[in-house]
Write a protein that holds these residues in place. Structure first.
Motif, mmCIF file in Angstrom:
data_model
loop_
_atom_site.group_PDB
_atom_site.id
_atom_site.type_symbol
_atom_site.label_atom_id
_atom_site.label_comp_id
_atom_site.label_asym_id
_atom_site.label_seq_id
_atom_site.Cartn_x
_atom_site.Cartn_y
_atom_site.Cartn_z
ATOM 1 N N LEU A 143 41.515 -30.418 -31.037
ATOM 2 C CA LEU A 143 42.449 -31.247 -31.796
ATOM 3 C C LEU A 143 43.684 -30.444 -32.172
ATOM 4 O O LEU A 143 43.681 -29.203 -32.177
ATOM 5 C CB LEU A 143 41.764 -31.780 -33.060
ATOM 6 C CG LEU A 143 40.542 -32.700 -32.859
ATOM 7 C CD1 LEU A 143 39.932 -33.058 -34.193
ATOM 8 C CD2 LEU A 143 40.942 -33.935 -32.095
ATOM 9 N N ASP A 166 32.296 -27.425 -36.153
ATOM 10 C CA ASP A 166 32.373 -28.318 -34.984
ATOM 11 C C ASP A 166 33.384 -27.793 -33.967
ATOM 12 O O ASP A 166 34.581 -27.986 -34.067
ATOM 13 C CB ASP A 166 32.750 -29.741 -35.397
ATOM 14 C CG ASP A 166 32.394 -30.745 -34.294
ATOM 15 O OD1 ASP A 166 32.139 -30.292 -33.165
ATOM 16 O OD2 ASP A 166 32.344 -31.940 -34.607
ATOM 17 N N GLN A 213 45.689 -32.001 -37.357
ATOM 18 C CA GLN A 213 44.620 -32.986 -37.418
ATOM 19 C C GLN A 213 43.292 -32.337 -37.834
ATOM 20 O O GLN A 213 42.491 -32.929 -38.552
ATOM 21 C CB GLN A 213 44.490 -33.685 -36.052
ATOM 22 C CG GLN A 213 45.678 -34.544 -35.681
ATOM 23 C CD GLN A 213 45.857 -35.694 -36.652
ATOM 24 O OE1 GLN A 213 44.888 -36.302 -37.108
ATOM 25 N NE2 GLN A 213 47.125 -36.012 -36.968
ATOM 26 N N ARG A 214 43.078 -31.102 -37.352
ATOM 27 C CA ARG A 214 41.834 -30.400 -37.724
ATOM 28 C C ARG A 214 41.804 -30.119 -39.225
ATOM 29 O O ARG A 214 40.788 -30.244 -39.884
ATOM 30 C CB ARG A 214 41.712 -29.106 -36.924
ATOM 31 C CG ARG A 214 40.349 -28.449 -37.111
ATOM 32 C CD ARG A 214 40.053 -27.407 -36.056
ATOM 33 N NE ARG A 214 41.013 -26.323 -36.071
ATOM 34 C CZ ARG A 214 41.930 -26.106 -35.113
ATOM 35 N NH1 ARG A 214 41.992 -26.938 -34.072
ATOM 36 N NH2 ARG A 214 42.770 -25.088 -35.182
ATOM 37 N N LEU A 235 41.014 -33.334 -40.979
ATOM 38 C CA LEU A 235 39.584 -33.644 -40.876
ATOM 39 C C LEU A 235 38.750 -32.805 -41.850
ATOM 40 O O LEU A 235 37.842 -33.311 -42.511
ATOM 41 C CB LEU A 235 39.129 -33.415 -39.431
ATOM 42 C CG LEU A 235 37.653 -33.699 -39.135
ATOM 43 C CD1 LEU A 235 37.349 -35.168 -39.382
ATOM 44 C CD2 LEU A 235 37.320 -33.338 -37.697
ATOM 45 N N GLN A 236 39.067 -31.535 -41.985
ATOM 46 C CA GLN A 236 38.324 -30.660 -42.892
ATOM 47 C C GLN A 236 38.546 -31.050 -44.354
ATOM 48 O O GLN A 236 37.618 -31.043 -45.169
ATOM 49 C CB GLN A 236 38.739 -29.201 -42.656
ATOM 50 C CG GLN A 236 38.252 -28.655 -41.310
ATOM 51 C CD GLN A 236 38.784 -27.250 -41.032
ATOM 52 O OE1 GLN A 236 39.894 -26.917 -41.469
ATOM 53 N NE2 GLN A 236 38.027 -26.458 -40.298
ATOM 54 N N PRO A 267 46.082 -28.674 -34.616
ATOM 55 C CA PRO A 267 45.739 -27.916 -35.835
ATOM 56 C C PRO A 267 45.907 -28.737 -37.102
ATOM 57 O O PRO A 267 45.092 -28.655 -38.021
ATOM 58 C CB PRO A 267 46.698 -26.736 -35.786
ATOM 59 C CG PRO A 267 46.986 -26.544 -34.359
ATOM 60 C CD PRO A 267 47.003 -27.925 -33.740
ATOM 61 N N ASN A 303 36.221 -29.823 -32.398
ATOM 62 C CA ASN A 303 37.473 -30.080 -33.109
ATOM 63 C C ASN A 303 38.558 -29.084 -32.751
ATOM 64 O O ASN A 303 39.722 -29.250 -33.132
ATOM 65 C CB ASN A 303 37.240 -30.045 -34.629
ATOM 66 C CG ASN A 303 36.377 -31.210 -35.075
ATOM 67 O OD1 ASN A 303 36.340 -32.238 -34.390
ATOM 68 N ND2 ASN A 303 35.693 -31.045 -36.217
ATOM 69 N N GLU A 304 38.174 -27.987 -32.052
ATOM 70 C CA GLU A 304 39.177 -26.989 -31.675
ATOM 71 C C GLU A 304 40.206 -27.566 -30.695
ATOM 72 O O GLU A 304 41.319 -27.057 -30.566
ATOM 73 C CB GLU A 304 38.476 -25.769 -31.074
ATOM 74 C CG GLU A 304 37.599 -25.027 -32.082
ATOM 75 C CD GLU A 304 36.894 -23.863 -31.433
ATOM 76 O OE1 GLU A 304 37.125 -23.660 -30.213
ATOM 77 O OE2 GLU A 304 36.137 -23.146 -32.122
ATOM 78 N N THR A 344 47.576 -25.273 -42.699
ATOM 79 C CA THR A 344 47.688 -25.071 -41.246
ATOM 80 C C THR A 344 48.109 -23.644 -40.938
ATOM 81 O O THR A 344 47.760 -23.103 -39.877
ATOM 82 C CB THR A 344 48.704 -26.062 -40.664
ATOM 83 O OG1 THR A 344 48.304 -27.392 -41.038
ATOM 84 C CG2 THR A 344 48.757 -25.991 -39.149
ATOM 85 N N ASN A 347 38.550 -22.122 -42.942
ATOM 86 C CA ASN A 347 37.197 -22.095 -42.371
ATOM 87 C C ASN A 347 36.215 -21.411 -43.330
ATOM 88 O O ASN A 347 35.075 -21.855 -43.504
ATOM 89 C CB ASN A 347 37.208 -21.387 -41.023
ATOM 90 C CG ASN A 347 37.890 -22.219 -39.949
ATOM 91 O OD1 ASN A 347 38.010 -23.447 -40.073
ATOM 92 N ND2 ASN A 347 38.335 -21.568 -38.887
#
Length: 1836
Positions: free
Chosen positions: A48, A42, A52-53, A56-57, A50, A45-46, A22, A29
């Motif tokens: 969301l 995506d 959670q993003r 997800l990744q 940070p 997802n921005e 994070t 990225n």
């Protein structure tokens, strides 16, 4: 709680990982883009949280599998600041296969199941959508959505990248477009595109937008982008895609980018729709509608295919793969017609599917400004920018490397890494080569202070495996996860999505550039312990770029050998040792192995591409010794043909050439070169010749070349051909050329230069003092410009030739000899000096052929040339001068001072113009030949040099004149040829022609050629009347004028009307008619060929000989009336006359008519019927002529096709010779022929060989033989006879008392010859060879021999007589009285042994007086005396009592003693007395003890044991009457030799002793001299080849004066020194009766010669002193002592130095037969006096003067005396300096009458053709290596 965390069982670890990532979302990225290139981040997802993003990744990464997840965890640990305890937990938990195996939780299931290509999500679609709703969507809406989807996808793909470890931000952002050049030639589709076949414009660069400008609006529009590896082809393709995504390329609605490296993975056949939608990006719906829209708007669609060179063709070039088939159809417009297609490729053979109209664009990398621009962008806003620019500007090597964009990027990265830590100038020192650039790049990308050795080597192993298998795309299973993480961390690997079909996609990895893959593979090979040096050296190879013409796919390891060579540099050893973990010795051994391989390659003969690659490899090693070896091994001529060369290539070549001392020639033919390439050659002083031939060279190239030329100090030849240089480019070169005064040749061929540009170029001629050639061919110019150039040629003092013919335009110059100091002076001074020197002597050749010159141009040219220098040649052929122009040039010929040739051919001359030309040249004194042929459009004037021009030949002519007697004043010395051939001349033209020719006759002897005209009979008759008015012609050619037989025969009257006519040659059917005078010669010096002399000239003081006239009539029907008319015509012809006739068949009536006319021609000396068929009756007609015409001295008829009759003059009284060979005579013809021959009273020789007589015919002939008065010889060879004829000959001998000798050979030779004497011959000789007698023939042969009482000698050679038959023959043959010699040669004689041969001799019925045995010659000779005298039995018993008969040979000894009681000679040569346990030697001992009359004993070249020698010595000791003893050429041991020497005691009657080749020792010599002291009768002593030395001479010197009868002594090859020679000379003076003295091959020196010369024996006949180290003084003293010697017969002073000495004899040497002066350094001056001495030697037969320094003057002197030497038979002049003239002079001397059989002239500087002609005219001249001495001709 997160389900993934629960399944892992380690909540804290997962939380820590999420918190860590994070903190750095940008890094995460970037890694998502690397590991999941097909997914979008995506943007929704921005919103969301940070955390959670990140979760997800991470889930997206996890679902890709364990390999991707492990690689990601390794990247986290490598690149981020991870606490140690956390790193351990991450690697132990997530970094292994068993640490992460659980399934996804509920959150993962909630993720969308399908994702679009590149991560774009599709909108939610209802499963219940009705067809009506779908139809509502129009095609346009669907297409717009798809196009927007395409653009969005591209934008996301090229979103800003995060730099890797150690990389500046600009690493991925900088882009500078490379140089682009558009080719002007279309592609040759049948053969494929060859780089050498493309023509590139040299001018304005092509911008990116210009790539798609085209004039074609319909059909395929294809662009092919060609560039070498690293030029940025792939980068440009992606740049275009990015620009389109940003909206810059608005002319295209859709852009698709494909890479062939991925498309190669497709094996199934595809449609275009599948290619676009399944493999690139799929529409949301309705594929067909979108595809239809793309088809309608195809002109706005761009498809880019990257890496066309990588396109595979698995089914061969005629059966392309599925993707290549689609590509081909796109290019040809059968798919998506109108679309734009762009492909990138490396240079090489491109697929044949490319259309011919495809536009070719070349990527040429960076020039200087682009490199500077790239550096500015790379280091923008950084303090190190200025430092980087300074580093590049000051280092040429690095700057040349940066011409390749990929290397420029690497160099900037390295400088970014090095500049902060190094002082100015030190950074660039670390980057001298491409390899070290990559080494520094690896260091720059690595963590500071830590080099990941293991990862680098492992990644290198992957790279090498890929190169070996042709693999550039790798998958997760190909690379271990830590290595993927390592490659991603250090930007060594890139990732991308590989899709092979719908639903089939996978992440692929590749090295960032192919060269990086090669570099890492090289690192692995050099540093890995897994690779030994033998395996390593297999990769050090050179790949020819010419292979690319035939290979469908280029190799992947082009740079691998270069990187290996670079890593072999000593500079790289610490780096490699670190990688190898300290194995420095192993690394050093590998480096040495690489260098050794390069050394071997450097010494081989390589093609141009391999030379370039070798230079790159050698330059990378930085080894001066290797560079020097490579440079010195390069050939003098170094061609580069038809492959692309970059500025870097030339810079590398220049670096290598700096280590070369010798000059070199560089030839660039058809090689695409960048405009700034010549700058790489600046300062290269090794280049001597520099040549460029390419349409790609333009003004920019010429400008760059002009800057380089003045720096090449040794440049002598400059060639720039086939370019597109304009006046602007030439102006730069013209300014640069005067700065290159050393230039000798300049070529501007085929450059499309204008007239003014050509004139500007020639203005530089006076400023190039050493220029020899200027080539301006293939540059169209007008006639006025050509005349201006002619003026330049006339006025410029150094021009010696101007040649212009259609496209050719060449100046040849002859610069004066100048020193370096003169070259360095100002051009004005040089020009004035050149003009001053040129004015003294200059000869100009002007050739203006096919230049459209007209009459007014000829006038201007004449005016111009009259003011100019002497002209060597003027060639104006192929113009439009016509009659008037030709007349003007002919009139001006005498004023223009033309030395050699004026050519006016093909200028429209007519028959009327011929007369005008003849009148115009009538007063030209220098004209030698005029050839006019209107049919062949030939008008050529040839001139002879006047006395003022003959500087070189004048001295030769003076020498020749000194040899000639004064010639009559009315005879001119020059001759000219007038050839008016194929001009359509008729009888009416002759008077006018002869009138015009009359002026030429007084200028010299004239050769006239009227062949190929239409004179006819009337013209021939008229010409015969006009000929006397033309004076003494040399020849007249009337061939091909349509003359009848009457007219031809009428020409024979000219013999009586024309005094100059000596030869008339007529071939009636082919209409060849030639009238010739007598051929002699004087001007051979100037022409080099066999000359023609004026008739009547006396040459070299020879007495005037009576030259016969000859008439040669062939291909003519010889009927009796014609022959009668011919003979009547010849009746008044002055003699002597030779008549040569030839026809297909001559009838008996015609032959009789001809023979009947012979008495009417008393002047006839020769009648020859050659190649004329005669009837079987002709031999009898010719034989009858012998009695009817007493003047006939020889008749020779061969094969009924060749007949020759020789006639004697009144004073000749020789016998008559008659020969009828191959005339099919048989038994029925013998009696009549013998009857005719019997009427001839003086018949000398008869030759009836090669007929069909057989045994019966020969018997008949032998019966008639007593009636035929033959006094010479009878030849009956090749008549198919057998043993019967041989036996009958033996039986006939008693009835032929005049037979002197007969020889019969029934083998392959098939000879049968009988020789007669004029009177009865007492002793006869018979030789029978290969008669194959059978046992029943022996008694008949013995009977015949017993009856032939006059037969005294018989030789039987290989007649199949065995020992038994020979014994029978000897026992049966008996005679009343006399001697008989029998010589037998049979193969068994070498195996029988001495015992068996003596046993045969014991059977003889007569007394054996001589026995001679030679085993190797297979020969036994026996002399018998009849009758045999029986001895008293008591005397026999008494003699036997003295013999040791204790052996089983006692009976044989008894027979021999009885048969050989009177034996006087026993000769044993080459026998073996060791093979029967000395039985032979014991027998010989017993025999010798009983031979009281033995006078001669010879034992030579034989094998005898020591015991055998003792037996022989014992026997010889009792032979007190020996007069000759020959023991030469044996290899006895010392003990045996001593025994023989002791046997010499008491031999006071010995007259001849030969002990040569025995190697006598000192003790043996003492015994010998003791024995010699008692031999008061000794006459001959031979001790040659014994190396007795001075000590032996001392022994002999005490004995020789006591030998009063000594007449011959041979001491050759005995290692006698000058001291010994002097002592020997003192003793020899006392040998008053000495006749033969042989002392050759001893180092006697002049003192010995002086001692001998003081008092030579007055009876001396032979003196041999070859190779005796004599000088001129010693040789001359001997010559003076020998002068006037009445007994001297032979003298040899060969291989002594007579240089400077004058060897001559003033007094007569009446008996001298041979003089040998081989290899005595005799020159012309010495030879003059020597040759004059030959006339004082009337008996001289052999003169040996080979291997000396004799020239033509000596040959001339010798030719003068040849006619005066009546007994001379051989002259050897091999290996001298005699030219064609000297040989011709000798031939003339032979022709004056000489008995010489051969003159040897091998290895003299005489051309082969001249030698052949001389040989044909005079067969006694022998030019062959082997001595082919001609036999005396038959009948002499």
């Amino acid at each position: 709680m997160d389900p993934v965390g629960l399944q892992l069982g380690n909540k804290n670890l997962w939380s820590c990982l999420v918190r860590l990532l994070t903190k750095d979302p940008e890094w995460l990225n970037a890694k998502m883009k690397f590991f999941l290139p097909n997914m979008d981040l995506d943007s929704r997802n921005e919103t969301l949280d940070p955390e959670q993003r990140v979760i997800l990744q991470l889930n997206k990464l996890h679902v890709q599998g364990s390999a991707t997840w492990q690689s990601f965890i390794h990247c986290v640990c490598m690149q981020l600041e991870v606490p140690l305890d956390l790193e351990v937990l991450l690697l132990s938990t997530f970094g292994s296969d068993d640490g992460f195996t659980s399934q996804l939780g509920a959150e993962e299931k909630s993720q969308p199941e399908s994702q679009l290509h590149h991560g774009l999500k599709r909108p939610h679609q209802s499963c219940g959508s009705s067809p009506r709703r779908k139809q509502c969507r129009t095609q346009l809406e669907l297409a717009k959505k798809y196009l927007q989807l395409l653009r969005t996808s591209a934008q996301q793909r090229y979103r800003s990248r995060i730099p890797g470890s150690g990389q500046p931000h600009a690493f991925h952002q900088v882009y500078v477009p490379p140089i682009l050049r558009r080719a002007t030639a279309s592609l040759d589709t049948p053969e494929g595109a060859m780089m050498g076949d493309l023509k590139v414009e040299d001018g304005t660069d092509v911008s990116i937008s210009d790539l798609f400008n085209t004039r074609v609006n319909k059909g395929p529009r294809v662009t092919v982008l060609l560039g070498k590896a690293g030029m940025g082809k792939t980068t440009l393709a992606h740049r275009l895609c990015q620009k389109w995504a940003e909206g810059h390329l608005d002319c295209f609605q859709a852009l698709f980018l494909f890479e062939f490296r991925q498309l190669n993975l497709i094996t199934r056949f595809l449609t275009l729709s599948q290619l676009l939608f399944d493999l690139y990006l799929s529409p949301e719906s309705d594929h067909d509608a979108v595809f239809q829209y793309l088809e309608k708007n195809a002109d706005q669609v761009l498809l880019i295919f990257d890496g066309l060179d990588e396109a595979l063709q698995p089914r061969g070039p005629d059966s392309p793969g599925p993707v290549l088939t689609l590509f081909s159809r796109l290019c040809h417009g059968t798919l998506l017609p109108g679309c734009r297609v762009m492909a990138t490729s490396r240079p090489g053979k491109l697929p044949a599917c490319l259309p011919a109209e495809a536009a070719m664009v070349h990527m040429l990398g960076f020039d200087g400004p682009r490199v500077e621009e790239y550096v500015n962008h790379f280091f923008s806003a950084q303090p190190s920018r200025e430092g980087a620019l300074v580093e590049l500007q000051t280092n040429g090597r690095l700057r040349s490397l940066c011409a390749v964009p990929a290397l420029c990027q690497v160099a900037c990265l390295c400088l970014h890494h090095l500049l902060p830590d190094h002082a100015p100038g030190q950074s660039v020192a670390l980057l001298p080569t491409m390899t070290q650039l990559y080494v520094q790049m690896v260091r720059a990308l690595s963590p500071p202070g830590r080099l990941p050795t293991t990862s680098l080597l492992d990644l290198g192993e992957v790279a090498l495996r890929g190169l070996e298998t042709g693999k550039v795309i790798f998958y997760a299973e190909d690379i271990a996860p830590p290595l993927i993480a390592f490659g991603a961390t250090h930007s060594l690997l890139t990732s991308f999505c590989v899709r092979t079909g719908p639903g089939h996609q996978e992440t692929g990895y590749a090295f960032t550039h192919l060269s990086l893959q090669e570099f890492l593979a090289a690192l692995h090979l050099m540093a890995s312990p897994k690779v030994n040096k033998d395996t390593l050296t297999q990769y050090v190879t050179l790949h020819s770029r010419w292979v690319q013409r035939t290979k469908a796919r280029l190799g992947l390891s082009d740079h691998l050998p270069t990187f290996l060579a670079g890593l072999a540099s000593c500079t790289c050893r610490p780096f490699l040792s670190h990688l190898a973990q300290g194995s420095e010795d192993c690394v050093g051994a590998k480096q040495a192995a690489v260098v050794q391989v390069l050394k071997k390659l450097a010494t081989r003969k390589l093609t141009g591409p391999k030379v370039v690659q070798l230079c790159h490899c050698v330059d990378e090693t930085q080894e001066p010794e290797l560079a020097s070896l490579t440079a010195q091994s390069l050939p003098y001529q170094l061609p580069f043909h038809n492959f692309q060369l970059t500025c870097t290539d030339l810079a590398t070549l220049t670096n290598i050439l700096e280590h070369r001392e010798a000059p070199i020639h560089l030839d660039f033919d058809g090689c695409p070169l960048e405009p700034h390439c010549p700058e790489a050659l600046v300062g290269c002083r090794q280049i001597e010749n520099l040549s460029f031939k390419s349409r790609k060279c333009g003004d920019a190239f010429a400008e760059a070349l002009s800057r380089s030329l003045p720096t090449m100090g040794r440049l002598q030849m400059l060639g720039l051909a086939g370019s597109k240089i304009t006046a602007r480019g030439i102006s730069h070169l013209v300014k640069a050329l005067p700065l290159c005064p050393q230039l000798e040749e300049v070529s501007f061929r085929d450059n499309q230069l204008s007239d003014q540009v050509v004139l500007n170029i020639v203005e530089v001629l006076p400023h190039l003092p050493r220029l020899r050639k200027l080539d301006l061919s293939s540059n169209s110019i007008c006639v006025s410009t050509l005349l201006c150039l002619a003026r330049v040629a006339v006025t410029c003092p150094t021009v010696k030739m101007l040649q212009a013919r259609e496209a050719d335009l060449i100046f040849l110059l002859s610069p004066p000899t100048e020193t370096t100091a003169e070259l360095q002076r100002s051009p004005d001074l040089q020009e004035s000096d050149s003009q001053r020197k040129g004015a003294q002597s200059r000869s100009l050749t002007l050739r203006l052929q096919k230049c459209q010159l007209q009459v007014h141009d000829a006038e201007a040219l004449i005016a111009l040339l009259q003011e100019g220098p002497q002209l060597e040649e003027v060639d104006l052929s192929g113009n439009q001068l016509e009659d008037e122009g030709c007349r003007l040039m002919a009139e001006a010929a005498s004023q223009l001072r033309i030395a050699r040739k004026l050519d006016l051919s093909d200028n429209g001359l007519s028959v009327t113009g011929v007369h005008c030309v003849l009148r115009a040249v009538s007063a030209c004194w220098t004209l030698a030949e005029l050839h006019i042929s209107l049919q062949h459009k030939t008008v050529v004037f040839m001139f002879a040099q006047g006395p003022e021009e003959q500087e070189g030949p004048q001295e030769r002519a003076a020498f020749l004149d000194s040899l000639m007697l004064q010639m009559p004043s009315e005879l001119p010395l020059s001759s000219r040829r007038m050839r008016l051939t194929h001009c359509g001349l008729q009888a009416k033209h002759l008077e006018q022609l002869c009138e015009a020719l009359g002026g030429s006759c007084h200028l010299g002897h004239l050769h006239l050629d009227f062949s190929g005209n239409a004179l006819g009979d009337e013209g021939a008759a008229r010409l015969a009347q006009l000929l006397p008015g033309l004076g003494a012609l040399q020849s007249l050619n009337l061939s091909e004028n349509g003359l009848s037989l009457d007219a031809v025969l009428g020409l024979a009257r000219c013999f009586s009307t024309l005094q100059w006519l000596f030869h008339l040659d007529i071939s009636f059917e082919s209409q060849h008619i030639l009238l010739r005078g007598d051929k002699t010669g004087r001007d051979i010096w100037a022409t080099g060929s066999l000359p023609d002399f004026p008739a009547g000239a006396e040459f070299l003081g020879f007495r005037q000989r009576c030259i016969p006239r000859s008439l040669c009539l062939s291909e003519c029907p010889l009927e009796p009336p014609s022959l009668t008319r011919l003979c009547a015509t010849l009746k008044d012809c002055p003699g002597p006359l030779e008549l040569q006739l030839s026809c297909v068949f001559l009838s008996d009536q015609s032959l009789e008519t001809l023979l009947d006319c012979l008495p009417q021609l008393p002047q006839l000396s020769l009648l020859q019927l050659s190649q004329t068929g005669l009837s079987p009756k002709s031999p009898f007609l010719l034989a009858n002529t012998l009695s009817l015409c007493p003047r006939v001295k020889k008749v020779d008829l061969r094969s009924l096709h060749h007949a020759t009759l020789h006639f004697r003059s009144n004073e000749e009284q020789e016998g008559v010779c008659c020969g009828f060979t191959g005339c099919s005579l048989s038994q029925e013809h013998v009696e009549s022929l013998c009857w005719l021959l019997s009427k001839c009273k003086d018949l000398s020789q008869v030759d009836l060989s090669a007929n069909l007589l057989g045994d019966s015919g020969l018997r008949c002939l032998l019966e008639c033989l007593p009636k035929v008065p033959i006094s010479g010889s009878l030849d009956l060879s090749h008549n198919s006879v057998s043993q019967e004829s041989a036996l009958y000959l033996v039986e006939t001998l008693p009835s032929c008392p005049r037979v002197r000798e007969a020889s019969v050979n029934l083998g392959s030779e098939q000879s049968f010859r009988i020789h007669f004497s004029r009177e009865d011959q007492a002793g006869k000789t018979l030789r029978l060879s290969e008669c194959s007698f059978r046992p029943e023939h022996v008694s008949r042969l013995a009977t015949g021999l017993s009856q032939s009482l006059q037969l005294t000698e018989l030789t039987l050679t290989q007649c199949c007589l065995g020992q038994k038959q020979l014994a029978i023959l000897l026992s049966l043959m008996g005679r009343p009285a006399g001697l008989f010699n029998l010589r037998v040669q049979e193969p068994w004689a070498d195996r029988a042994g001495v015992l068996s041969l003596l046993e045969v001799c014991a059977q003889a019925s007569g007394s054996v007086t001589e026995i001679s045995i030679s085993e190797t010659q297979q020969q036994l000779c026996v002399q018998l005396e009849f009758p045999r005298q029986e001895e008293n039995p008591e005397a026999v018993a008494l003699r036997l009592a003295h013999c040791d008969l204790g052996t089983h040979h006692s009976l044989l000894v008894g027979q021999l003693i009885e048969t050989c009681a009177r034996l006087q000679q026993l000769s044993l040569s080459q026998v073996n007395l060791c093979e029967d346990d000395d039985a032979s030697s014991l027998l010989l001992q017993s025999l010798l003890l009983s031979l009281s009359e033995l006078k001669t004993f010879r034992l030579t070249s034989s094998c005898v044991s020591t015991e055998g020698l003792a037996h022989l010595a014992s026997g010889l000791g009792h032979c007190h009457h020996l007069e000759e003893l020959d023991l030469s050429n044996n290899q006895f041991d010392e003990e045996g030799t001593k025994a023989l020497m002791r046997a010499l005691e008491g031999k006071w009657m010995l007259k001849r002793l030969d002990l040569s080749h025995l190697l006598l020792s000192s003790s043996t010599l003492a015994l010998l001299t003791h024995g010699l002291s008692h031999m008061t009768c000794l006459q001959s002593l031979s001790l040659s080849h014994n190396r007795i030395g001075d000590a032996g001479v001392q022994h002999l010197a005490t004995v020789l004066p006591g030998l009063p009868e000594l007449r011959k002594i041979d001491l050759s090859v005995n290692s006698i020194s000058p001291a010994g020679g002097v002592q020997l000379a003192e003793s020899l003076v006392l040998c008053r009766r000495l006749e033969e003295l042989m002392l050759g091959c001893n180092a006697l020196g002049d003192p010995t010669a002086l001692g001998l010369a003081q008092e030579l024996p007055q009876h001396l006949r032979v003196l041999h002193l070859p190779f005796s180290h004599l000088g001129p003084g010693g040789a001359l003293s001997l010559a003076q002592a020998l002068d006037g010697s009445p007994s001297l017969e032979e003298i040899s002073l060969a291989e002594n130095n007579l240089a400077g000495g004058v060897l001559r004899f003033c007094k007569e040497l009446p008996l001298l037969r041979q003089i040998d002066l081989v290899s005595c350094k005799i020159d012309n001056q010495t030879a003059k006096l020597l040759t004059s001495s030959f006339t004082s030697c009337p008996a001289l037969e052999v003169i040996l003067l080979s291997w000396n320094l004799l020239g033509d003057e000596a040959a001339a002197e010798l030719a003068q005396v040849l006619p005066q030497m009546g007994r001379l038979k051989r002259v050897d002049l091999e290996k001298n300096q005699i030219t064609a003239l000297g040989a011709w002079l000798l031939a003339e001397g032979l022709a004056q009458g000489s008995s010489i059989q051969v003159i040897r002239l091998w290895n003299n500087p005489i051309p082969c053709d001249v030698a052949q002609r001389l040989k044909s005219q005079e067969p006694r001249l022998d030019f062959a290596f082997f001595d082919n001495q001609p036999q005396a001709p038959w009948g002499t």
